[in-house]
Design an enzyme around this catalytic site. Sequence first.
Site, short mmCIF file in Angstrom:
data_model
loop_
_atom_site.label_atom_id
_atom_site.label_comp_id
_atom_site.label_asym_id
_atom_site.label_seq_id
_atom_site.Cartn_x
_atom_site.Cartn_y
_atom_site.Cartn_z
N CYS A 161 -0.52 4.12 2.10
CA CYS A 161 -0.43 3.87 3.55
C CYS A 161 0.99 4.10 4.07
O CYS A 161 1.18 4.69 5.14
CB CYS A 161 -0.83 2.42 3.86
SG CYS A 161 -2.44 1.92 3.26
N ASP A 162 1.98 3.61 3.32
CA ASP A 162 3.34 3.55 3.83
C ASP A 162 4.34 4.47 3.13
O ASP A 162 5.49 4.57 3.56
CB ASP A 162 3.86 2.10 3.73
CG ASP A 162 3.02 1.13 4.53
OD1 ASP A 162 2.47 1.55 5.57
OD2 ASP A 162 2.89 -0.03 4.12
N CYS A 190 0.84 -1.20 0.00
CA CYS A 190 0.00 0.00 0.00
C CYS A 190 0.87 1.25 0.00
O CYS A 190 1.38 1.66 1.06
CB CYS A 190 -0.93 -0.01 1.21
SG CYS A 190 -2.01 1.45 1.29
#
Length: 298
Positions: free
Chosen positions: A134-135, A131
């Site tokens: 996300c990261d 992701c």
Amino acid sequence: MNDVIILGSGPAGFTAAIYTGRANKKTLILAGPSLGGQTGEIAKLENYPGWAGSGMELIQFMKKQAESFGAKIEFASATDIKFNDDSTFTVVCDNGKSFDTKTVILGTGASARRLEIDGAREFFGHGVSYCATCDGFFYSGRDVIVIGGGNAALNDALYLADVAKSVKIIYRKSEFFRAEGILRDRVAEKQNIECIYNTELKSIAQKDGSDKLIATTLSGEQIECDGIFVAIGHEANTDYLSESIKRDDMGRIIPESLPNGMFVAGDVKSNIKMQIATAVGTGCSAAMDAIAYLNSKE
């Protein structure tokens, strides 16, 4: 007793909930551990008509619509669906609760396909991610690799290019056949994106004495990086279903195999394009079929 239980909180699930709620059917959404599925991870959503914003903003908007028509949300995932003698269903969840319902709409979507090479599992969450939105923040000013060649991979690379120092896209084919032209053009224009074609990874390891990773290709070349983002396709989330419900080679549900009172929508349905627009359309269809089924029993 619920009239409808909807599994999944992506566009398909919330669209279905809007329709069943407006039809005055008691509706429960089992949202999973978090809202939105894949849509919730999209940083900039451009190809859904009439919307400008992130995927999560769209999901939150849909959630409010569904709730305005009486839909309830439980943050839980189904682990089993039991078929009762009276033609109803009992949905068993991972939080220990069970819910009874007259109909079920399956909208559990798909998850990122895992990279099956040495080191991929070992370094998941410690340099390997599925992701980018996300990261990506954790790799500000650093060097990263994106694996894949479809729209998801190119979108991830473009997102990371605005955060990271450099991005290398590793793809096993000679060009990005599956990606949209506008994404290919944007990637070509980014100075800090390098495309490495006809290449696959053999293993991932940690560089001695540092937190950097060494990605080794099938030809033996070693590429040093800080993080690896994987975008190599998806597999349907259907592990909770019995073997009597037939799936295709991606695990997606074949609608004709479903029992009466059970319907399917979104990316978990076979033979549809995995897009938000099609998820919404199938969510609408599944809801209308569920409503007709319920009305026929009254």
